[in-house]
Scaffold this motif. Sequence first.
Motif, PDB file in Angstrom:
ATOM      1  N   TYR A 350       0.969 -40.861  36.815  1.00 41.00           N
ATOM      2  CA  TYR A 350       2.181 -40.807  37.876  1.00 41.00           C
ATOM      3  C   TYR A 350       2.595 -41.697  39.183  1.00 41.00           C
ATOM      4  CZ  TYR A 350       2.729 -36.052  37.165  1.00 41.00           C
ATOM      5  OH  TYR A 350       2.494 -34.219  36.600  1.00 41.00           O
ATOM      6  N   GLY A 351       2.299 -42.859  37.961  1.00 45.14           N
ATOM      7  CA  GLY A 351       2.075 -44.647  39.036  1.00 45.14           C
ATOM      8  C   GLY A 351       1.172 -44.214  40.337  1.00 45.14           C
ATOM      9  N   GLY A 352      -0.078 -44.303  39.842  1.00 48.19           N
ATOM     10  CA  GLY A 352      -1.238 -44.916  39.973  1.00 48.19           C
ATOM     11  C   GLY A 352      -2.335 -43.934  41.030  1.00 48.19           C
ATOM     12  N   GLU A 353      -2.938 -44.582  41.566  1.00 47.30           N
ATOM     13  CA  GLU A 353      -4.003 -43.617  42.487  1.00 47.30           C
ATOM     14  C   GLU A 353      -3.670 -43.155  43.555  1.00 47.30           C
ATOM     15  OE1 GLU A 353      -7.898 -45.528  43.139  1.00 47.30           O
ATOM     16  OE2 GLU A 353      -8.035 -45.978  41.035  1.00 47.30           O
ATOM     17  N   GLY A 354      -2.650 -43.743  43.852  1.00 47.28           N
ATOM     18  CA  GLY A 354      -2.568 -42.851  45.411  1.00 47.28           C
ATOM     19  C   GLY A 354      -1.551 -41.266  45.080  1.00 47.28           C
ATOM     20  N   PRO A 355      -0.833 -41.401  44.488  1.00 51.46           N
ATOM     21  CA  PRO A 355       0.565 -40.634  43.926  1.00 51.46           C
ATOM     22  C   PRO A 355       0.092 -39.648  42.760  1.00 51.46           C
ATOM     23  CG  PRO A 355       1.548 -42.685  42.879  1.00 51.46           C
ATOM     24  CD  PRO A 355      -0.355 -42.883  43.787  1.00 51.46           C
ATOM     25  N   ALA A 356      -1.239 -40.310  42.260  1.00 50.87           N
ATOM     26  CA  ALA A 356      -2.143 -39.538  41.534  1.00 50.87           C
ATOM     27  C   ALA A 356      -2.776 -38.113  42.496  1.00 50.87           C
ATOM     28  CB  ALA A 356      -2.981 -39.684  40.275  1.00 50.87           C
ATOM     29  N   GLU A 357      -3.051 -38.462  43.637  1.00 44.94           N
ATOM     30  CA  GLU A 357      -4.357 -37.662  44.177  1.00 44.94           C
ATOM     31  C   GLU A 357      -2.440 -36.973  45.107  1.00 44.94           C
ATOM     32  OE1 GLU A 357      -6.190 -40.480  47.451  1.00 44.94           O
ATOM     33  OE2 GLU A 357      -7.418 -40.910  45.836  1.00 44.94           O
ATOM     34  N   GLN A 358      -1.489 -37.803  45.530  1.00 42.93           N
ATOM     35  CA  GLN A 358      -0.340 -36.651  45.990  1.00 42.93           C
ATOM     36  C   GLN A 358      -0.517 -35.559  45.254  1.00 42.93           C
ATOM     37  OE1 GLN A 358       1.259 -37.440  49.251  1.00 42.93           O
ATOM     38  NE2 GLN A 358       1.070 -35.516  48.195  1.00 42.93           N
ATOM     39  N   ILE A 359       0.074 -35.563  43.734  1.00 42.67           N
ATOM     40  CA  ILE A 359       0.467 -33.948  42.782  1.00 42.67           C
ATOM     41  C   ILE A 359      -0.509 -33.398  42.798  1.00 42.67           C
ATOM     42  CG2 ILE A 359      -0.968 -35.389  40.610  1.00 42.67           C
ATOM     43  CD1 ILE A 359       2.799 -33.267  41.249  1.00 42.67           C
ATOM     44  N   VAL A 360      -2.016 -34.006  42.793  1.00 44.36           N
ATOM     45  CA  VAL A 360      -3.121 -33.033  42.806  1.00 44.36           C
ATOM     46  C   VAL A 360      -3.289 -31.673  44.514  1.00 44.36           C
ATOM     47  CG1 VAL A 360      -5.727 -32.830  43.069  1.00 44.36           C
ATOM     48  CG2 VAL A 360      -4.223 -34.070  41.061  1.00 44.36           C
ATOM     49  N   SER A 361      -2.587 -32.488  45.384  1.00 43.50           N
ATOM     50  CA  SER A 361      -2.803 -32.119  46.472  1.00 43.50           C
ATOM     51  C   SER A 361      -1.367 -31.164  46.950  1.00 43.50           C
ATOM     52  CB  SER A 361      -2.518 -33.268  47.775  1.00 43.50           C
ATOM     53  OG  SER A 361      -3.073 -32.394  49.107  1.00 43.50           O
ATOM     54  N   MET A 362      -0.402 -31.549  45.954  1.00 44.84           N
ATOM     55  CA  MET A 362       0.745 -29.994  46.122  1.00 44.84           C
ATOM     56  C   MET A 362       0.619 -29.403  44.989  1.00 44.84           C
ATOM     57  SD  MET A 362       3.469 -33.962  45.408  1.00 44.84           S
ATOM     58  CE  MET A 362       4.591 -32.476  45.496  1.00 44.84           C
ATOM     59  N   ALA A 363      -0.410 -29.812  44.050  1.00 44.47           N
ATOM     60  CA  ALA A 363      -0.911 -28.631  42.480  1.00 44.47           C
ATOM     61  C   ALA A 363      -1.826 -27.388  43.799  1.00 44.47           C
ATOM     62  CB  ALA A 363      -1.633 -28.925  41.738  1.00 44.47           C
ATOM     63  N   LEU A 364      -2.456 -27.983  44.758  1.00 43.48           N
ATOM     64  CA  LEU A 364      -3.385 -27.015  45.216  1.00 43.48           C
ATOM     65  C   LEU A 364      -2.993 -26.398  46.125  1.00 43.48           C
ATOM     66  CD1 LEU A 364      -6.362 -29.479  45.312  1.00 43.48           C
ATOM     67  CD2 LEU A 364      -6.231 -27.598  44.406  1.00 43.48           C
ATOM     68  N   LEU A 387       9.368 -39.787  43.907  1.00 45.36           N
ATOM     69  CA  LEU A 387      10.547 -40.098  42.645  1.00 45.36           C
ATOM     70  C   LEU A 387      11.265 -42.340  43.390  1.00 45.36           C
ATOM     71  CD1 LEU A 387      11.611 -39.681  40.628  1.00 45.36           C
ATOM     72  CD2 LEU A 387      13.696 -38.416  41.918  1.00 45.36           C
ATOM     73  N   LYS A 388      11.185 -42.514  45.235  1.00 43.86           N
ATOM     74  CA  LYS A 388      11.646 -42.982  45.424  1.00 43.86           C
ATOM     75  C   LYS A 388      10.816 -44.456  45.035  1.00 43.86           C
ATOM     76  CE  LYS A 388      14.766 -40.500  49.151  1.00 43.86           C
ATOM     77  NZ  LYS A 388      15.166 -41.216  50.275  1.00 43.86           N
ATOM     78  N   ASP A 389       9.658 -44.338  45.535  1.00 42.90           N
ATOM     79  CA  ASP A 389       8.931 -45.620  45.036  1.00 42.90           C
ATOM     80  C   ASP A 389       8.289 -45.470  43.845  1.00 42.90           C
ATOM     81  OD1 ASP A 389       8.940 -45.361  47.831  1.00 42.90           O
ATOM     82  OD2 ASP A 389       7.370 -44.026  48.463  1.00 42.90           O
ATOM     83  N   VAL A 390       8.231 -44.916  43.072  1.00 45.90           N
ATOM     84  CA  VAL A 390       7.493 -45.236  41.535  1.00 45.90           C
ATOM     85  C   VAL A 390       8.590 -46.053  40.791  1.00 45.90           C
ATOM     86  CG1 VAL A 390       6.364 -44.063  39.776  1.00 45.90           C
ATOM     87  CG2 VAL A 390       5.787 -42.700  41.575  1.00 45.90           C
ATOM     88  N   LYS A 391       7.938 -47.022  40.371  1.00 46.25           N
ATOM     89  CA  LYS A 391       8.488 -47.308  39.660  1.00 46.25           C
ATOM     90  C   LYS A 391       9.004 -47.525  37.683  1.00 46.25           C
ATOM     91  CE  LYS A 391       9.677 -49.085  42.937  1.00 46.25           C
ATOM     92  NZ  LYS A 391      11.771 -49.443  43.523  1.00 46.25           N
ATOM     93  N   ASN A 392       7.625 -47.164  37.859  1.00 43.91           N
ATOM     94  CA  ASN A 392       7.399 -46.624  36.320  1.00 43.91           C
ATOM     95  C   ASN A 392       8.743 -46.004  35.224  1.00 43.91           C
ATOM     96  OD1 ASN A 392       5.805 -45.107  33.748  1.00 43.91           O
ATOM     97  ND2 ASN A 392       4.716 -46.739  33.879  1.00 43.91           N
TER      98      ASN A 392
END
Length: 428
Positions: A350-364, A387-392
Amino acid sequence: MKEFKYRWLWTWDWRMNWDLKGIEGPFHGGGDQYQKDKGSYLVDYKNLIKYMSEHGLNGVIIYGFIRDSHGGVEYAREFCKYGNERGVRILPGVGTCYYEGYYYEGKHRYNMTTWLQEHPELRAVDEDGKRVPCLCASKERNQEWIGDGMKWLFESLEDLKGVNVESNEFFVCRCRDCKRRREEMKGDEPDYYKDMFTVIEPAVEAALEVCPDAWVSYATYTGFERRMMESPPTFAKLLPEEAICQWSFSKPFLGHWPKGVRPPTRHNVALGYLNYAKKTERGFAGFSISAIRGLCRRAAESGMEGVIIYGEDPSTNVNNEINYLAFEEFSSHPKTSFENFARRKLAELYGGEGPAEQIVSMALSSERGRRDVGTIKENLRLAKDALKDVKNPQARERWSQVVKRLEYDLQRTYGYPRVEEGTYKVYE
């Protein structure tokens, strides 16, 4: 807490969806007809087994395992070999008084319909005194058929190293022989447990006789209680200790699982009825990562050796992928945190630790408030920002899917026309 020995997925053949180019299987119901072609059966399960091998999951339960309509014994042999080569044991689902026995579909001596057509007097009796298409537990010829069928299964599939046995959810035969047998067994356990023991015992004993190192599990359809520690049911006392008892837990029960209670059997696995990622959940909802962690933690605290969740839907959408990765993580590290899960399993995707923690928070948050409009809107805003910020490119693909699914959720919540059944496709 150490890694579980048994990390399994549970499936029905006719509900499988891992062949992304084939017909999508339905979700609801138990046994039914297989509506795909033989090729889809191979692709469905080989895709699943390959994924399991790559993610440290080591057993797949398959109901409807042997059918004429998808290759019979030939394809069954191929799956056992394919799984063993990848460290994934195939555990055919076997019904001992229902669910068609060993050969799920076809005119075969170990197909239950065939057996009962030839021997109608061996059918069970319901509360109204009518014969039903189910084996009578107390008939000696039925018990012999169960044991002989298990030997045939292992002898026919040389690479088979496991089996999962079920009886029939809470059914009790009301014939005179079964009533007398239950009275002789004594004890205050439910009649269902007594019938279950009678039809499971010959199957378990035969499997362990033919293949002593097999993983032989059997379903109780229930959880365990504190009083079982002091007064174990018959199956816990008399079935071979090597057998693996499968206890069932629903999502609501996880919050009320008594601490300090242990199962009365020596070897145990927990099946989670977590209802994640159903085909009715075509948006972002359908997460069960909190429930999966809860299942793994409580199972470990109770001294159980394994956990099971459903595995019929593919990892190619974000809902299923995150749930499966959560199962991989928490079945290996039951006490770990959501933050560690995000860092270890999702950061690269998901593009790094910050975005990964974000998707987990959203899933919860989605797991807690599946139809809350405010939650959907906030998650959609966060997904669009990501989606705007992630480049990978890989991460952008996943975030793009998240946005589409949340837009679908918002549309459905506000009452716009729903997607017609069968038109939904997994976002590639």
